[in-house]
Scaffold this motif. Structure first.
Motif, PDB file in Angstrom:
ATOM      1  N   ASP A 378     -15.101 -17.132  53.153  1.00 35.51           N
ATOM      2  CA  ASP A 378     -13.657 -17.466  53.999  1.00 35.51           C
ATOM      3  C   ASP A 378     -13.603 -18.498  52.801  1.00 35.51           C
ATOM      4  O   ASP A 378     -12.742 -19.442  52.790  1.00 35.51           O
ATOM      5  N   ARG A 379     -14.671 -19.383  53.080  1.00 34.33           N
ATOM      6  CA  ARG A 379     -14.511 -21.008  51.961  1.00 34.33           C
ATOM      7  C   ARG A 379     -13.769 -20.597  50.693  1.00 34.33           C
ATOM      8  O   ARG A 379     -12.744 -21.432  50.531  1.00 34.33           O
ATOM      9  N   TYR A 382     -10.617 -19.090  51.657  1.00 38.89           N
ATOM     10  CA  TYR A 382      -9.802 -20.324  52.053  1.00 38.89           C
ATOM     11  C   TYR A 382      -8.941 -21.203  51.720  1.00 38.89           C
ATOM     12  O   TYR A 382      -8.333 -21.245  51.222  1.00 38.89           O
ATOM     13  N   MET A 386      -6.311 -17.408  51.987  1.00 37.87           N
ATOM     14  CA  MET A 386      -5.925 -16.046  53.296  1.00 37.87           C
ATOM     15  C   MET A 386      -7.600 -16.714  53.681  1.00 37.87           C
ATOM     16  O   MET A 386      -8.259 -17.457  53.754  1.00 37.87           O
ATOM     17  N   HIS A 387      -7.971 -15.621  54.674  1.00 38.99           N
ATOM     18  CA  HIS A 387      -8.577 -15.714  55.887  1.00 38.99           C
ATOM     19  C   HIS A 387     -10.026 -14.483  54.666  1.00 38.99           C
ATOM     20  O   HIS A 387     -10.115 -13.568  54.238  1.00 38.99           O
ATOM     21  N   GLY A 388     -11.353 -14.920  55.273  1.00 40.88           N
ATOM     22  CA  GLY A 388     -12.313 -14.729  55.171  1.00 40.88           C
ATOM     23  C   GLY A 388     -12.356 -13.245  54.912  1.00 40.88           C
ATOM     24  O   GLY A 388     -12.794 -13.116  54.259  1.00 40.88           O
ATOM     25  N   LYS A 478      -0.755 -22.290  57.808  1.00 38.73           N
ATOM     26  CA  LYS A 478      -1.804 -21.878  56.849  1.00 38.73           C
ATOM     27  C   LYS A 478      -2.566 -20.356  57.710  1.00 38.73           C
ATOM     28  O   LYS A 478      -2.134 -20.257  58.331  1.00 38.73           O
ATOM     29  N   PRO A 479      -3.954 -20.674  56.975  1.00 46.41           N
ATOM     30  CA  PRO A 479      -4.259 -19.024  56.907  1.00 46.41           C
ATOM     31  C   PRO A 479      -4.807 -19.369  58.921  1.00 46.41           C
ATOM     32  O   PRO A 479      -5.023 -21.059  59.629  1.00 46.41           O
ATOM     33  N   ALA A 480      -5.046 -18.582  59.366  1.00 39.71           N
ATOM     34  CA  ALA A 480      -5.336 -18.720  61.176  1.00 39.71           C
ATOM     35  C   ALA A 480      -6.704 -19.490  61.209  1.00 39.71           C
ATOM     36  O   ALA A 480      -7.300 -19.319  59.755  1.00 39.71           O
TER      37      ALA A 480
END
Lengths: 665, 78
Positions: A378-379, A382, A386-388, A478-480
């Motif tokens: 995720d890091r 993000y 994007m999401h992990g 922003k990404p969720a």
């Protein structure tokens, strides 16, 4: 006389074995589709039992029934609007507190409920004590202990369903929120009561609570009613955010009061799951293990599928030749051979990849590792907007974009999912490699390897920049938030994985397959007409299109032959190579093609590089477009992907070619 | 005892939530997942790259990003 029908809905948190239970009850008698208007998957199945047809609808797995996600809205709307006879909530016995949170909300929907207490074996093994009788009494609902993965408790659950159906009495129970909230709830309820149409349709206490929590979706339901003005006035005078927190808090307070009466939990300091996680999400080992597992999954999906894919291709080539050989007139033979059989073959060659990928994804999900994969990545993801969870689809894109886009289904948030789907086509899939090999091999000699590597890097860079660009323009925001349960590790059930694989494979063939077939037939017609010309030659419609667009592509260093080859690349990008073979009159002979390419004065190393760049980035192939349409539910995004891809490809190829010329290459 | 935010805990630290200051849709989700005032949380581990962070709460494991964790106020339980 037909059987009496009982309509049952399955509700529950994610990761509690809901799908396993659904499969255990319905076996193979199930139907997979989408909920109307949304891309949330809908599964229904029928079980005939003791003279009843029990029709089961599997609701999306949710932690709550607010309007936080499409899943939650779909689940609760089904219960409110369709009014199933009975709702079965599957509760994870080893994780009662959070599971009961959903129970408190289901109660407010005023529906008959049965609780399937699943995975009791795990809880009991750990040393927990469960007081089932007391639980039945407090929750006012029958409780059945099940172990869905081993088919335990299924018949008893169905017996309870029939009993509940035969019994007309409503068994309801609700929790109190304390004087302050209750008086507000009452106030709202009183206003709602003045509209009889609302009262007929919705549970008003539930509606009042939801309004107090500031639920936009419920507000919209009230909007058309004559009471909406009074409601809005009342809501304007209170701090809904405060109530939202207070109500959630009160639900957990109620659960805290119930919990010690129904369960004594044995607190194990270090569970098996913890021990596994110490290795799998370890600071130093986590990433290498993750990469190794992903490499394994990738190899299995693509390398393992290759013999099957090759076999399908060979069968269809054989079919095309043999079926069409005796046919007259010739155009019919060509339509059936090259068009239809070729098209069906094009659809089916993806099937081995899709089956294996979904089988593996289901294993990863069922085991609990998918959540860890997102946790680990995720890091990084993000940072690029994007999401992990976007990582796995992007990775699979290197094999083939079609299953990769389907893999994006595991991303809950609509926007995150859309962005992933739209950038996957820039990831260089296996079908683009033959183009690089041909051109880099012909024009770059010993640097060929470096050039091919550069193509892969360019694909990733364009995907990342596109994700950022989309985030700041048409898919704003922003990404969720990453708020994810890390479920305990479990041994996945084979049946669930096989069903998952089968469902997704069948859905691909049915939904995306038709679009792909259509695309292939269109390209075939363009290459075959006007009648009498040689297939795909200069005189065909494709040839004309090539000539027509050639001036547009001239600044990129392409002549009409390259343009025609690119049009064919729409079917599948590897066809670019084959159609160049046709256009140069050398057929299937790669060595001869290489020689003619080098001999052709209109292709230089620079224009070859530009062609590689363009092939990498320009519009997704027909199959990918078909899946984009299917997965986003609209042509809009497929067309966007097509145009966006062409524009990006043109710009970058232009920069490469003209920049190269300026530098004197 | 002073109030600190959830992201400043170290692995193994226990704390009790005092206030959830997160805004937007994340707030709703966090409340639903049990991140309400009064809940006890334990920081289990951080992801290999330092973010997100995994907590134990209400008898299960939940991971959230630092960004949200830094808006959740807690009191450390010694």
């Amino acid at each position: 006389m037909g059987n009496t029908k009982i309509r049952v809905a399955l509700a529950g948190n994610p990761n509690v074995g809901k799908t396993t239970l659904f499969n255990a009850i319905t076996g193979s008698r199930q139907h997979v589709g989408n909920w109307p208007g949304v891309t949330v998957e809908k599964k229904t199945g029928v079980k005939t039992y003791r003279g009843y047809d029990i029709e089961i609808t599997d609701l999306p797995g949710t932690y709550s029934l607010t309007a936080y996600s499409m899943d939650e809205i779909v689940a609760r709307d089904y219960i409110i609007e369709e009014k199933p006879d009975i709702v079965i909530q599957i509760v994870d016995a080893s994780n009662l507190e959070r599971n009961l949170y959903l129970t408190t909300q289901l109660m407010e929907l005023e529906t008959e409920m049965i609780i399937a207490l699943n995975m009791c074996d795990l809880a009991l093994e750990r040393g927990d004590k469960l007081y089932i009788d007391r639980m039945q009494e407090i929750l006012a609902a029958p409780i059945v202990q099940t172990v869905a993965s081993r088919d335990i408790g299924i018949d008893e659950l169905l017996d309870r369903v029939i009993e509940q159906k035969q019994d007309d009495k409503y068994h309801g129970r609700e929790i109190g929120y304390g004087d302050v909230i209750e008086s507000k709830v009452l106030e709202i309820e009183k206003i709602l009561l003045t509209d009889p149409s609302l009262q007929k349709k919705y549970p008003l206490r539930w509606m009042s609570i939801r309004l107090l929590e500031g639920d936009g979706n419920v507000k919209a339901k009230v909007e058309k009613s004559p009471v909406s003005k009074a409601i809005n006035q009342l809501l304007a005078s209170i701090d809904q955010e405060e109530y939202e927190a207070e109500i959630a808090d009160k639900r957990y307070v109620a659960i805290n009061a119930i919990f010690p009466q129904i369960c004594t939990r044995c607190n194990v300091r270090l569970t098996k799951s913890d021990m596994i996680d110490r290795v799998l999400t370890n600071k130093y080992l986590g990433i290498p293990i993750f990469l190794a597992l992903m490499w394994g999954a990738f190899e299995l999906t693509f390398a393992f599928a290759t013999p099957f894919t090759d076999m399908i291709e060979r069968v269809f080539v054989w079919l095309a030749v043999n079926v069409s050989s005796g046919l007259e007139p010739q155009w019919l033979a060509s339509l059936i051979g090259d068009g239809i059989i070729g098209g069906v073959g094009a659809v089916l060659t993806f099937v081995p990849n899709i089956f294996i990928l979904f089988f593996l994804l289901s294993l990863l999900e069922g085991s609990g590792y998918l959540a860890r994969a997102a946790f680990i990545m995720d890091r990084l993801m993000y940072k690029i907007g994007m999401h992990g969870k976007s990582f796995i689809p992007l990775l699979m894109g290197f094999g083939c974009n079609v299953p990769a886009i389907m893999a994006a289904r595991s991303i809950e948030d609509e926007k995150d999912r859309l962005i992933t789907i739209l950038v996957v086509p820039f990831v260089s899939c296996g079908a683009r490699l033959p183009i690089y090999i041909l051109l880099a091999g012909a024009f770059f000699g010993r640097q060929a390897g470096t050039v091919v590597f550069f193509m892969y890097v360019l694909g990733i860079v364009v995907a990342v920049i596109s994700a950022k660009l989309l985030r700041s323009t048409i898919v704003k925001g922003k990404p969720a938030p990453f708020i994810m349960e890390m479920p305990p590790y479990r041994v996945p059930t084979l049946r669930t994985s096989i069903v998952h694989m089968w469902d997704n494979g069948a859905m691909y063939i049915k939904k995306a397959g038709t679009i792909i077939l259509l695309g292939v037939v269109i390209i075939w017609s363009l290459a075959s007409f006007p009648w009498g010309i040689e297939y795909g030659s200069e005189g065909s419609y494709v040839g004309m299109i090539g000539h027509f667009f050639a001036p547009l592509l001239e600044p990129l260093g392409f002549d009409w032959k390259m343009t025609v080859a690119l049009v064919f690349g729409l079917v599948a990008k590897e066809i670019v190579v084959a159609s160049m073979g046709v256009l140069y009159g050398v057929g299937d002979n790669p060595a001869a093609l290489t020689t003619s390419l080098i001999a052709d004065p209109s292709i230089t190393a620079l224009s070859a590089l530009s062609l590689m760049v363009f092939s990498l980035l320009y519009m997704p192939c027909v199959a990918t477009l078909g899946v984009i349409k299917k997965e986003t539910g609209s042509w809009k995004w497929a067309i966007f992907a097509l145009i966006y891809g062409i524009v990006v490809a043109w710009l970058i190829a232009f920069l490469v070619y003209q920049g190269g010329k300026l530098l004197g290459y | 005892m002073s109030e600190i935010t959830l992201d400043t805990l170290k692995p193994g630290d226990m704390a009790r939530i005092t206030k959830v200051r997160v805004k937007g849709p994340a707030r709703r989700k966090l409340l639903d997942m049990g991140m309400v005032a009064g809940s006890e949380v334990e920081l289990v581990r951080k992801a290999p790259l330092g973010d997100p962070i995994e907590f134990q709460i209400k008898g299960y494991h939940l991971s959230i990003r630092k960004e949200e964790a830094s808006q959740i106020f807690v009191q450390k339980i010694e």
